[in-house]
Write a protein that holds these residues in place. Structure first.
Motif, mmCIF file in Angstrom:
data_model
loop_
_atom_site.group_PDB
_atom_site.id
_atom_site.type_symbol
_atom_site.label_atom_id
_atom_site.label_comp_id
_atom_site.label_asym_id
_atom_site.label_seq_id
_atom_site.Cartn_x
_atom_site.Cartn_y
_atom_site.Cartn_z
ATOM 1 N N ASN A 284 0.870 -1.169 0.000
ATOM 2 C CA ASN A 284 0.000 0.000 0.000
ATOM 3 C C ASN A 284 0.910 1.222 0.000
ATOM 4 O OD1 ASN A 284 -1.866 2.123 0.856
ATOM 5 N ND2 ASN A 284 -3.263 0.407 1.254
ATOM 6 N N VAL A 285 0.775 2.052 -1.016
ATOM 7 C CA VAL A 285 1.763 3.119 -1.219
ATOM 8 C C VAL A 285 1.080 4.408 -1.692
ATOM 9 C CG1 VAL A 285 2.263 2.239 -3.561
ATOM 10 C CG2 VAL A 285 3.964 3.640 -2.395
ATOM 11 N N SER A 286 1.612 5.536 -1.224
ATOM 12 C CA SER A 286 1.082 6.838 -1.648
ATOM 13 C C SER A 286 2.180 7.648 -2.321
ATOM 14 C CB SER A 286 0.580 7.635 -0.443
ATOM 15 O OG SER A 286 -0.362 6.907 0.274
ATOM 16 N N PHE A 287 1.770 8.485 -3.290
ATOM 17 C CA PHE A 287 2.714 9.338 -4.018
ATOM 18 C C PHE A 287 2.315 10.786 -3.772
ATOM 19 C CE2 PHE A 287 2.199 5.297 -6.172
ATOM 20 C CZ PHE A 287 3.516 4.878 -6.299
ATOM 21 N N ASP A 288 3.234 11.589 -3.252
ATOM 22 C CA ASP A 288 2.928 13.003 -2.983
ATOM 23 C C ASP A 288 2.364 13.668 -4.231
ATOM 24 O OD1 ASP A 288 4.031 12.514 -0.568
ATOM 25 O OD2 ASP A 288 5.772 13.857 -0.802
ATOM 26 N N ASN A 289 1.362 14.492 -4.049
ATOM 27 C CA ASN A 289 0.775 15.314 -5.129
ATOM 28 C C ASN A 289 0.102 14.528 -6.245
ATOM 29 O OD1 ASN A 289 1.805 17.650 -3.857
ATOM 30 N ND2 ASN A 289 3.791 17.235 -4.805
ATOM 31 N N MET B 79 -6.020 4.637 10.599
ATOM 32 C CA MET B 79 -4.602 4.613 10.987
ATOM 33 C C MET B 79 -4.055 6.030 11.126
ATOM 34 S SD MET B 79 -3.598 1.561 8.351
ATOM 35 C CE MET B 79 -1.851 1.881 8.249
ATOM 36 N N ALA B 80 -4.972 7.038 11.132
ATOM 37 C CA ALA B 80 -4.618 8.455 11.277
ATOM 38 C C ALA B 80 -3.764 8.958 10.106
ATOM 39 C CB ALA B 80 -3.933 8.724 12.611
ATOM 40 N N ILE B 81 -3.928 8.328 8.949
ATOM 41 C CA ILE B 81 -3.250 8.817 7.744
ATOM 42 C C ILE B 81 -4.171 9.865 7.121
ATOM 43 C CG2 ILE B 81 -2.595 8.136 5.384
ATOM 44 C CD1 ILE B 81 -1.631 5.490 6.596
ATOM 45 N N GLU B 82 -3.590 11.005 6.721
ATOM 46 C CA GLU B 82 -4.454 12.046 6.172
ATOM 47 C C GLU B 82 -3.822 12.731 4.968
ATOM 48 O OE1 GLU B 82 -3.250 14.953 9.886
ATOM 49 O OE2 GLU B 82 -5.238 13.988 9.906
ATOM 50 N N TYR C 220 -5.391 10.349 0.274
ATOM 51 C CA TYR C 220 -6.094 10.380 -1.013
ATOM 52 C C TYR C 220 -5.254 9.816 -2.154
ATOM 53 C CZ TYR C 220 -9.817 12.773 1.341
ATOM 54 O OH TYR C 220 -10.849 13.050 2.198
ATOM 55 N N GLY C 221 -3.966 9.614 -1.894
ATOM 56 C CA GLY C 221 -3.096 9.108 -2.960
ATOM 57 C C GLY C 221 -2.753 7.641 -2.820
ATOM 58 N N TYR D 211 -11.261 3.910 4.515
ATOM 59 C CA TYR D 211 -11.556 4.018 5.956
ATOM 60 C C TYR D 211 -10.490 3.310 6.782
ATOM 61 C CZ TYR D 211 -13.530 -0.724 5.540
ATOM 62 O OH TYR D 211 -13.699 -2.073 5.303
ATOM 63 N N VAL D 212 -9.791 2.369 6.163
ATOM 64 C CA VAL D 212 -8.729 1.652 6.879
ATOM 65 C C VAL D 212 -7.561 2.609 7.152
ATOM 66 C CG1 VAL D 212 -7.020 -0.211 6.711
ATOM 67 C CG2 VAL D 212 -9.376 -0.595 5.945
ATOM 68 N N LEU D 213 -7.124 3.320 6.098
ATOM 69 C CA LEU D 213 -6.002 4.244 6.280
ATOM 70 C C LEU D 213 -6.412 5.417 7.171
ATOM 71 C CD1 LEU D 213 -4.358 4.309 2.739
ATOM 72 C CD2 LEU D 213 -3.955 2.748 4.625
#
Ligand code: PMP
Length: 384
Positions: free
Chosen positions: A299-304, A340-343, A348-349, A335-337
């Motif tokens: 599970n990975v997020s990319f800035d912007n 985990m207090a990810i914002e 969203y990414g 809702y899972v992330l």
């Protein structure tokens, strides 16, 4: 496109498909397993019972404690509502977590509308539930605890053995949704005091539409059935047994256990390759702890970069997801992330990339290249 959505479902193993065929055709064992007046039905019944024994043994259970269902959604419904309805006079409080699959969360919501109260435990930032928090939530009214083994969005493994041991001397029922772990992590119910456990064949290279529920010592763990009918599965889940699905499930489960460490190591390698590939660019964040986790989900997020634009841009080349299959479509943050207090961007990414036995190193390298070029393009677009 390259299929990287194994956490949503896996392809059925060719061996399992082969194992299903005799139960469908006239020359084979197609008879109704309940038609035991004739020997064709009897042969079908003994094939089903062989499959049941095989599956039960692989999780350290007795065959009589394992029933077939249509999958983990049904198993979760039967386990949770089944206990709640039978034991509602003992108490009306249930403990679960905020990161469960919808088939658990929505079942709990339904029970709330029927007068039960439910505690939804929050995980830490790594996506793990804390056993102490759980024990602190127990009241005189609590009748059951339901916690998943492995989360379907992050791959994080929950401390179910620790929870099971902590609850062993209480009269609380402990249910585990093992949809993402069965066939990937060893589960030994002869050693771990779990009362109910849900599994689903299509997550371990078996066919869709078949799964099971383990019910420890059925006479002591009394479930109220959700359906009524012809008495199959000790009256807990009536309906003609899907013998071909059952044969496919048993075969796939056996192969999954023979390949447990190979599949694990293969995925670990793929995950390492993918992480190295993605870290060629800046602003890449992995979501969920990386120590107590299955290696088949990243599970990975990319800035912007929003997950929806990335997934759509890659649509023809890669089959990847944001969150779980059941909720994608509606583009909503996970809702899972969130739990985990990810914002912000990271929430969203977030995309989920999941792979398995048939994924190749070359596919992962291609996927890494495609993601990097799209992330770079989308970031440049955002700047212009
Ligand atoms: N629980 C979890 C953790 C899952 O990942 C899934 C599948 N998305 C389910 C339950 C539901 O399983 P099934 O598709 O067999 O109903």
């Amino acid at each position: 496109p390259i299929y990287l959505d194994y956490a949503a479902t896996t392809p059925t193993a060719p061996e399992a498909v082969e194992a299903m065929l005799p139960y469908l055709t006239q020359s084979g064992l197609f008879a109704n397993p309940a038609s035991t007046q004739h020997c064709l039905g009897e042969a079908a019944e003994s094939a089903v019972e062989r499959a049941r024994t095989q599956i039960a043994e692989l999780i350290g259970a007795h065959a009589k404690d394992f029933i077939f269902t249509s999958g983990a959604t049904e198993s979760n419904n039967l386990a949770i509502k089944g206990i709640a309805l039978t034991y509602r006079d003992r108490g009306r409080h249930i403990i679960t977590s905020a990161i469960e699959h919808k088939s658990v969360l929505d079942t709990c919501k339904y029970l709330e509308s029927e007068g039960f109260s439910v505690t939804y435990l929050s995980p830490n930032r790594e996506g793990m539930i804390n056993t102490k928090d759980l024990l602190n939530a127990v009241t005189d009214e609590t009748i059951m605890v339901t916690i998943m083994h492995v989360n379907n969005e992050t791959g994080v493994i929950q401390p179910i053995e620790q929870i099971a041991d902590a609850l062993a001397d209480t009269n609380l029922f402990f249910h585990v949704d093992a949809a993402q772990s069965a066939g990937k992590l060893a589960i030994d119910l002869s050693k771990t005091p779990i009362d109910l456990l849900s599994i689903s064949a299509h997550k371990f290279y078996g066919p869709k539409g078949i799964g099971g529920l383990y019910v420890r010592n059925r006479k002591k763990t009394r479930l109220t059935p959700m359906m009524h009918g012809g008495g199959q599965e000790h009256n807990l889940r009536p309906g003609t047994l899907a013998s071909h699905q059952i044969a496919g499930m048993a075969n796939a489960f056996k192969i999954a256990h023979e390949n447990l460490s190979n599949d694990f190591e293969h995925c670990r390698q793929l995950k390492r390759t993918l992480i190295n590939s993605l870290h060629r660019i800046e602003g890449v964040t992995l979501n969920g702890g990386q120590t107590h986790t299955l290696p088949n989900i990243l599970n990975v997020s990319f800035d912007n970069v929003g997950s929806d634009s990335l997934i759509i841009a890659l649509r023809d080349r890669l089959a990847i997801a944001s969150g779980s299959a059941c909720n994608s479509g509606a583009i909503e943050a996970s809702y899972v992330l969130r739990a985990m207090a990810i914002e912000g961007d990271r929430l969203y990414g977030a995309v989920r990339i999941s792979f398995g036995r048939y994924t190749t190193e070359a596919e992962i390298l291609n996927a890494g290249d495609a993601i990097i070029s799209e992330v770079t393009r989308l970031r440049e677009l955002a700047l212009t």
